[in-house]
Design a protein around this motif. Structure first.
Motif, PDB file in Angstrom:
ATOM      1  N   ALA A 211      31.708  -2.208   6.059  1.00 48.98           N
ATOM      2  CA  ALA A 211      31.227  -0.615   6.288  1.00 48.98           C
ATOM      3  C   ALA A 211      32.071   0.139   7.488  1.00 48.98           C
ATOM      4  O   ALA A 211      32.445   1.245   7.209  1.00 48.98           O
ATOM      5  N   TRP A 212      32.490  -0.658   8.521  1.00 51.03           N
ATOM      6  CA  TRP A 212      33.619  -0.193   9.219  1.00 51.03           C
ATOM      7  C   TRP A 212      34.754   0.214   8.619  1.00 51.03           C
ATOM      8  O   TRP A 212      35.399   1.229   8.892  1.00 51.03           O
ATOM      9  N   ALA A 213      35.305  -0.850   7.819  1.00 47.54           N
ATOM     10  CA  ALA A 213      36.544  -0.389   7.014  1.00 47.54           C
ATOM     11  C   ALA A 213      36.710   0.794   6.264  1.00 47.54           C
ATOM     12  O   ALA A 213      37.555   1.298   5.901  1.00 47.54           O
ATOM     13  N   THR A 214      35.592   1.018   5.454  1.00 46.87           N
ATOM     14  CA  THR A 214      35.481   2.189   4.603  1.00 46.87           C
ATOM     15  C   THR A 214      34.695   3.312   5.094  1.00 46.87           C
ATOM     16  O   THR A 214      35.220   4.384   4.971  1.00 46.87           O
ATOM     17  N   THR A 215      33.783   3.346   6.019  1.00 47.34           N
ATOM     18  CA  THR A 215      33.027   4.744   6.373  1.00 47.34           C
ATOM     19  C   THR A 215      33.558   5.223   7.884  1.00 47.34           C
ATOM     20  O   THR A 215      33.626   6.274   7.645  1.00 47.34           O
ATOM     21  N   SER A 216      34.070   4.372   8.359  1.00 45.67           N
ATOM     22  CA  SER A 216      34.570   5.115   9.731  1.00 45.67           C
ATOM     23  C   SER A 216      35.942   4.811  10.019  1.00 45.67           C
ATOM     24  O   SER A 216      36.276   3.748  10.347  1.00 45.67           O
ATOM     25  N   GLY A 217      36.536   5.814   9.473  1.00 46.40           N
ATOM     26  CA  GLY A 217      37.995   5.763   9.317  1.00 46.40           C
ATOM     27  C   GLY A 217      39.107   5.874  10.657  1.00 46.40           C
ATOM     28  O   GLY A 217      39.911   6.069  10.241  1.00 46.40           O
ATOM     29  N   THR A 218      38.141   5.938  11.790  1.00 46.69           N
ATOM     30  CA  THR A 218      39.304   6.234  12.772  1.00 46.69           C
ATOM     31  C   THR A 218      40.064   5.153  13.139  1.00 46.69           C
ATOM     32  O   THR A 218      39.779   3.823  12.995  1.00 46.69           O
ATOM     33  N   GLU A 219      41.277   5.448  13.902  1.00 44.20           N
ATOM     34  CA  GLU A 219      42.444   4.430  14.167  1.00 44.20           C
ATOM     35  C   GLU A 219      41.781   3.353  15.049  1.00 44.20           C
ATOM     36  O   GLU A 219      41.969   2.240  14.849  1.00 44.20           O
ATOM     37  N   GLU A 220      40.644   3.647  15.950  1.00 43.24           N
ATOM     38  CA  GLU A 220      40.273   2.671  16.853  1.00 43.24           C
ATOM     39  C   GLU A 220      39.548   1.555  16.225  1.00 43.24           C
ATOM     40  O   GLU A 220      39.584   0.465  16.363  1.00 43.24           O
ATOM     41  N   PHE A 221      38.828   2.123  15.256  1.00 45.40           N
ATOM     42  CA  PHE A 221      37.860   0.893  14.499  1.00 45.40           C
ATOM     43  C   PHE A 221      38.788   0.179  13.810  1.00 45.40           C
ATOM     44  O   PHE A 221      38.620  -1.131  13.691  1.00 45.40           O
ATOM     45  N   TYR A 222      40.048   0.582  13.185  1.00 41.56           N
ATOM     46  CA  TYR A 222      40.895  -0.263  12.277  1.00 41.56           C
ATOM     47  C   TYR A 222      41.861  -1.088  13.401  1.00 41.56           C
ATOM     48  O   TYR A 222      41.966  -2.394  13.049  1.00 41.56           O
ATOM     49  N   THR A 223      42.061  -0.658  14.417  1.00 43.40           N
ATOM     50  CA  THR A 223      43.104  -1.331  15.287  1.00 43.40           C
ATOM     51  C   THR A 223      42.253  -2.346  16.394  1.00 43.40           C
ATOM     52  O   THR A 223      42.953  -3.385  17.086  1.00 43.40           O
ATOM     53  N   LYS A 224      40.746  -1.937  16.674  1.00 43.02           N
ATOM     54  CA  LYS A 224      40.201  -2.841  17.694  1.00 43.02           C
ATOM     55  C   LYS A 224      38.841  -3.553  17.218  1.00 43.02           C
ATOM     56  O   LYS A 224      38.772  -4.603  17.397  1.00 43.02           O
ATOM     57  N   VAL A 225      38.038  -2.592  16.368  1.00 45.00           N
ATOM     58  CA  VAL A 225      36.629  -3.011  16.539  1.00 45.00           C
ATOM     59  C   VAL A 225      36.693  -4.014  15.261  1.00 45.00           C
ATOM     60  O   VAL A 225      36.175  -4.834  15.288  1.00 45.00           O
ATOM     61  N   ILE A 226      37.414  -3.668  14.119  1.00 39.35           N
ATOM     62  CA  ILE A 226      37.278  -4.394  12.931  1.00 39.35           C
ATOM     63  C   ILE A 226      38.080  -5.952  13.461  1.00 39.35           C
ATOM     64  O   ILE A 226      37.251  -6.830  12.778  1.00 39.35           O
ATOM     65  N   PRO A 227      39.138  -5.906  13.950  1.00 39.48           N
ATOM     66  CA  PRO A 227      39.835  -7.150  14.249  1.00 39.48           C
ATOM     67  C   PRO A 227      38.837  -8.250  15.222  1.00 39.48           C
ATOM     68  O   PRO A 227      38.627  -9.225  14.911  1.00 39.48           O
ATOM     69  N   ALA A 228      37.931  -7.428  16.001  1.00 39.42           N
ATOM     70  CA  ALA A 228      37.088  -8.086  16.885  1.00 39.42           C
ATOM     71  C   ALA A 228      36.047  -8.777  16.012  1.00 39.42           C
ATOM     72  O   ALA A 228      35.415  -9.729  16.154  1.00 39.42           O
ATOM     73  N   GLY A 229      35.565  -8.010  15.024  1.00 37.35           N
ATOM     74  CA  GLY A 229      34.521  -8.405  13.993  1.00 37.35           C
ATOM     75  C   GLY A 229      35.071  -9.435  13.135  1.00 37.35           C
ATOM     76  O   GLY A 229      34.259 -10.383  12.955  1.00 37.35           O
ATOM     77  N   VAL A 230      36.355  -9.230  12.849  1.00 38.05           N
ATOM     78  CA  VAL A 230      36.792 -10.179  12.019  1.00 38.05           C
ATOM     79  C   VAL A 230      36.938 -11.770  12.734  1.00 38.05           C
ATOM     80  O   VAL A 230      36.812 -12.846  12.150  1.00 38.05           O
ATOM     81  N   VAL A 231      37.336 -11.491  13.977  1.00 34.82           N
ATOM     82  CA  VAL A 231      37.576 -12.934  14.667  1.00 34.82           C
ATOM     83  C   VAL A 231      36.025 -13.500  14.803  1.00 34.82           C
ATOM     84  O   VAL A 231      36.001 -14.602  14.818  1.00 34.82           O
ATOM     85  N   VAL A 232      35.048 -12.762  15.212  1.00 34.30           N
ATOM     86  CA  VAL A 232      33.731 -13.499  15.231  1.00 34.30           C
ATOM     87  C   VAL A 232      33.277 -13.988  13.802  1.00 34.30           C
ATOM     88  O   VAL A 232      32.955 -15.243  14.016  1.00 34.30           O
ATOM     89  N   LEU A 233      33.658 -13.192  12.947  1.00 32.89           N
ATOM     90  CA  LEU A 233      33.037 -13.990  11.706  1.00 32.89           C
ATOM     91  C   LEU A 233      34.064 -15.048  11.166  1.00 32.89           C
ATOM     92  O   LEU A 233      33.405 -16.247  10.832  1.00 32.89           O
ATOM     93  N   LEU A 234      35.408 -15.251  11.503  1.00 29.20           N
ATOM     94  CA  LEU A 234      36.166 -16.264  11.376  1.00 29.20           C
ATOM     95  C   LEU A 234      35.719 -17.425  12.182  1.00 29.20           C
ATOM     96  O   LEU A 234      35.795 -18.617  11.800  1.00 29.20           O
ATOM     97  N   VAL A 235      35.528 -17.151  13.318  1.00 32.51           N
ATOM     98  CA  VAL A 235      35.049 -18.301  14.440  1.00 32.51           C
ATOM     99  C   VAL A 235      33.831 -18.978  13.767  1.00 32.51           C
ATOM    100  O   VAL A 235      33.713 -20.348  13.661  1.00 32.51           O
ATOM    101  N   ALA A 236      32.778 -18.142  13.571  1.00 33.39           N
ATOM    102  CA  ALA A 236      31.523 -18.851  12.945  1.00 33.39           C
ATOM    103  C   ALA A 236      32.089 -19.545  11.578  1.00 33.39           C
ATOM    104  O   ALA A 236      31.293 -20.797  11.689  1.00 33.39           O
ATOM    105  N   MET A 237      32.668 -19.059  10.811  1.00 35.42           N
ATOM    106  CA  MET A 237      33.189 -19.877   9.520  1.00 35.42           C
ATOM    107  C   MET A 237      33.820 -21.103   9.966  1.00 35.42           C
ATOM    108  O   MET A 237      33.480 -22.140   9.318  1.00 35.42           O
TER     109      MET A 237
END
Lengths: 333, 558
Positions: free
Chosen positions: B514-540
């Motif tokens: 959802a972040w990657a497709t609907t909230s197209g701002t630069e901040e989401f791509y460079t900060k929020v999504i990476p943080a979310g990716v790290v949380v998901l990767l750590v869980a996995m």
């Protein structure tokens, strides 16, 4: 056997006692769930896709727009807004992802399998195998993000300055990476199953390890390697999130260039197709979800039209892969 | 043929080159490492974006380098010189300390946000009563099996119908953390006791261990409720992380005295972290401006990048994992037991086997279509217990149950869809685990006069348990990362914390999409999504690492 009456009399028959029957039935029902799942998939796909195609929808009394099977299979335009549902542009996009990922995954996967089965020490293998499993375990939505955020800019900076923001190349690269373990693990199993006598025979003839690996082990394991290729490609066809994020949403046919070869000009598929936004089948399915799917309109039903095509292709490939693995398997006793 | 063989022989000898072999070998190694390295580099990129370590003061890095990295490396090096497995003990205890609090966090989210402690407790009691009744029934020999079965069924249904209501309406409610301690602490303590009794081969030790574990959980909860940590969180932490760590330390100290030094490693790491944090605070070095912080993990989603958090998605993933494990593990293991222990070589058995192999190759998006078409739309009004086809001719009202559970994008439908998706993986890995139990052990059991079910229950399943657990955890790790099926069953981009089975399904990968497709701002791509990716990767990775460690231990023992 019947002479042993005393034993029969003394033996308590337990196989059909209520407790055993109950437990047995429970386990059987569990196993039967898998049959029900397949039946459910086929039923849902067939019954919903039937309402999408004109030829079948009229028997079901479906009112509203439908698409004829011929238009679906031969149409060269796919446009949700324009109600045009030709699957060829989507197949073309899927083909690009398959070719791109296969170019990466097949050689790397086989090389990995040879290394793990012939060269690596047990200790090294104990570290490499879980690391490879991680490649397949990373959620595909993360791969999609990697492609769009890191790989495309790298490609733009160093290789292709005019690559699009969404492009087939970066999507193919990540799909290729995620299917490497599929190729390597199945191929390695096949190579490990090659008996040591064959290798020893090769060494006895004065062959080097290189000769034995490429001349004996790989040919002997070829059925397993081919079946791993087919399974990996089938996985690439069904891969959804990475391509939905990174490959774009422009369903279009493969562009062709042409070379002049004397009197005729020969068309060839243009590699530049990879540098622009495309849309494979799975990507189109995700995009369809964002039109109205709750009401059961044409977009909803086309989802099942594409879905049954996807299911048929992957099922066919899985069956072929199994068939090759069992039909051409060298039997060693 | 014969004519050209001499020349072949002459050409073949003496021209063997080492170069080709060496080049080939290293080319293979490079090919093997290429994919792993590529993904490793991508992980580094995403972690860098999420944590942004270079925004910290150089002094901050230097402090932690001196207090944490140098001592850890020194202790690690001296441990590796000692041999005797003390380095392994050190790494294992460090791993336990790193991973178990993560799982504790997951369980704490469950109790804090999704399931109220009182409800869980009431259902736990309602399940414990029939369990006790079944154990008691099994001891009696006067009644027949069918009578026992009926009695057990009556007790179960009655208990589930009346006990939860009764407990939830008791006017005097003890503090919540005490309920949590009873619900999960008591069973954990019992398991710890059983493990200790088996490991030390002494029942008294087992009893002491169980009491110590329960005491530790209660003390943890009390301390937590008195300090700012919170009683529930502290109780869960003590149960999920404290008890296993304590058991591990006790085992090492008492049973492997030569490896005791290994426990120094986690102490040095913990001490270094505390000392470093203290020094950094007193001197005033600024830490990294990490996007992945406590606020990101615990706050709601938002349209602005600054306040966007992953908590609802995290809670949604935990809820989904709960449903998936409850639905797919019993069925998957049951199917594996049937195929390995009961089924003969009939046509139906082969059909089931081939069918499972093919199901494992079906794309996940197609499972999503199954969920959408069947569970979300055809069963939208509920499961037809008394279908209209039968009811209408009789002039009766058709009965459908669970109308609110089914429907577009509910947690229940999402959980069932994912369960079906991982079912083939669970079945295949459980089959492998069951197959690896030596036939001689089954024969021994049958030779003692055991029935098939007794053999399965007492010999096959206990022996295959670690292998089954490994496979199921890996399958769960696959389910936590799945996005496409959830998207297809109609999961919306916006969702809250799932409180009920009929809530909108949410999950971490969905949130990332959802972040990657609907909230197209630069901040989401460079900060929020990476943080979310790290949380998901750590869980996995936490889940996969547990599975891999289990598998390695299990293989060593066999």
């Amino acid at each position: 056997m019947g002479a042993d009456n005393l034993t029969d009399t003394l033996t308590r028959q337990t196989e059909n006692s209520p407790r055993e029957l109950l437990v047995r039935t429970f386990f059987f029902v569990c196993a039967f769930v898998s049959i029900l799942t397949t039946a459910g998939i086929v039923f849902v796909l067939v019954s919903e896709a039937a309402t999408f195609f004109t030829g079948t929808a009229q028997f079901l009394g479906v009112t509203g727009e439908t698409v004829s099977l011929v238009d679906f299979l031969t149409g060269t335009t796919f446009s949700i807004a324009g109600d045009q549902f030709g699957v060829l542009p989507l197949l073309s996009g899927t083909l690009a992802i398959v070719i791109g990922s296969a170019v990466i995954a097949l050689p790397l996967g086989v090389a990995t399998a040879i290394y793990l089965s012939e060269y690596a020490s047990p200790r090294v293998r104990a570290y490499l195998k879980p690391a490879l499993e991680i490649l397949a375990g990373v959620p595909t939505v993360i791969y999609g993000f990697f492609a769009i955020e890191y790989i495309t800019p790298l490609l733009k900076q160093y290789l292709f300055p005019d690559i699009g923001f969404f492009n087939a190349l970066s999507a193919s690269i990540v799909v290729g990476i995620m299917i490497i373990p599929m190729v390597s693990s199945i191929s390695e199993d096949a190579m490990s199953a090659v008996p040591d006598e064959l290798r020893q025979a090769g060494y006895g003839m004065g062959a080097t390890k290189f000769d034995v690996s490429t001349g004996i082990v790989v040919p002997a394991a070829i059925s397993g390697i081919v079946s791993s290729f087919i399974l990996a490609i089938s996985r690439a066809i069904g891969e959804t999130m990475a391509v939905a994020i990174a490959a774009g949403a422009t369903p279009r046919l493969w562009t062709t260039g042409s070379v002049d070869a004397g009197p005729v000009s020969l068309p060839y598929p243009d590699p530049a197709y990879f540098l622009e936004s495309i849309q494979p089948m799975t990507g189109a399915m995700v995009q369809l979800l964002f039109s109205d799917i709750t009401g059961g309109g044409l977009a909803y039903r086309s989802l099942f039209g594409i879905g049954i095509t996807l299911f048929a292709i992957t099922l066919f490939m899985n069956i072929v892969s199994n068939w090759i693995a069992s039909r051409y398997q060298e039997a060693y006793d | 043929m014969a004519a050209d063989s001499p020349s072949t022989v002459r050409d073949g000898f003496g021209t063997v080159s080492r170069t080709a072999g060496v080049v080939f070998r290293y080319a293979l190694l490079a090919a093997t490492l290429l994919g792993i390295l590529a993904v490793g580099i991508l992980f580094v990129y995403v972690a860098n974006d999420a944590i942004q370590p270079f925004t910290a003061d150089p002094g901050w890095h230097l402090t932690f380098f001196l207090t944490l990295v140098v001592p850890t490396l020194a202790v690690g090096y001296s441990l590796s010189g000692r041999g005797e497995g003390s380095l392994r003990v050190g790494l294992e205890s460090l791993g336990l300390l790193a991973v178990m609090p993560l799982f504790a966090g997951g369980v704490a989210v469950l109790f804090l946000s999704i399931l109220p402690a009182l409800v869980v407790f009431s259902f736990a009691v309602a399940l414990a009563i029939p369990l006790a009744a079944i154990v008691a029934l099994q001891r009696t020999r006067q009644v027949g099996f069918v009578a026992k079965l009926v009695a057990a069924a009556v007790v179960t249904v009655a208990s589930l119908l009346f006990v939860p209501n009764f407990i939830q309406n008791v006017p005097v409610i003890p503090v919540e953390w005490l309920l949590v301690a009873l619900t999960i602490g008591a069973p954990t303590a019992a398991i710890a006791g059983a493990y200790a009794a088996a490991s030390w081969n002494d029942r008294r030790v087992g009893r002491i261990a169980a009491l110590a574990a329960l005491g530790g959980v209660l003390v943890g909860g009390l301390v937590g409720s008195l300090t700012g940590v919170g009683g529930i969180a502290a109780t869960v932490l003590a149960t999920v992380a404290g008890v296993p760590v304590g058991l591990y330390v006790a085992t090492v100290v008492d049973q492997h005295p030569t490896r005791r030094e290994g426990l120094l490693l986690p102490l040095v790491v913990l001490g270094g972290m505390l000392l470093g944090a203290f020094l950094v605070r007193t001197v005033g070095f600024a830490g990294p401006a990490s996007w992945l912080d406590w606020a990101f993990v615990t706050s709601d989603n938002s349209f602005s990048a600054e306040s966007a958090g992953i908590y609802p998605a995290l809670a949604g993933s935990i809820m989904l994992m709960l449903i998936v494990s409850l639905a797919s593990f019993p069925i998957g293991i049951g199917a594996a037991v049937y195929l390995e222990e009961y089924a003969g070589n009939s046509r139906l058995t082969r059909l089931i086997e081939v069918n499972i192999a093919n199901l494992a190759g079906v794309p996940s998006v197609v499972y999503g279509l199954l969920g959408l078409g069947l569970l979300a739309r055809m069963l939208e009004d509920g499961l037809p217990v008394f279908p209209a086809v039968v009811a209408d001719p009789l002039g009766l009202e058709p009965i459908r149950v669970g109308g609110d559970l089914f429907g577009i994008g509910t947690v229940f439908v999402g959980g069932l869809t994912l369960s079906l998706l991982i079912l083939p993986i669970v079945i295949i890995s459980s089959q492998e685990a069951i197959r690896s139990v030596p036939p001689s052990q089954r024969q021994a059991s049958y030779g003692m006069g055991a029935t098939r079910w007794q053999t399965v229950k007492n010999v096959v399943l206990p022996k295959a348990f670690p292998g089954i657990l490994t496979g199921t955890i890996l399958a769960l790790g696959r389910a936590i990362g799945e996005t496409a099926p959830l998207l297809v069953i109609g999961a919306p981009n916006e969702f809250g914390i799932p409180q009920e089975l009929s809530s909108r399904v949410g999950a971490m990968p969905l949130q990332i999409y959802a972040w990657a497709t609907t909230s197209g701002t630069e901040e989401f791509y460079t900060k929020v999504i990476p943080a979310g990716v790290v949380v998901l990767l750590v869980a996995m990775l936490a889940m996969n690492s547990v599975a891999i460690v289990l598998r390695n231990r299990y293989r060593q023992r066999n």
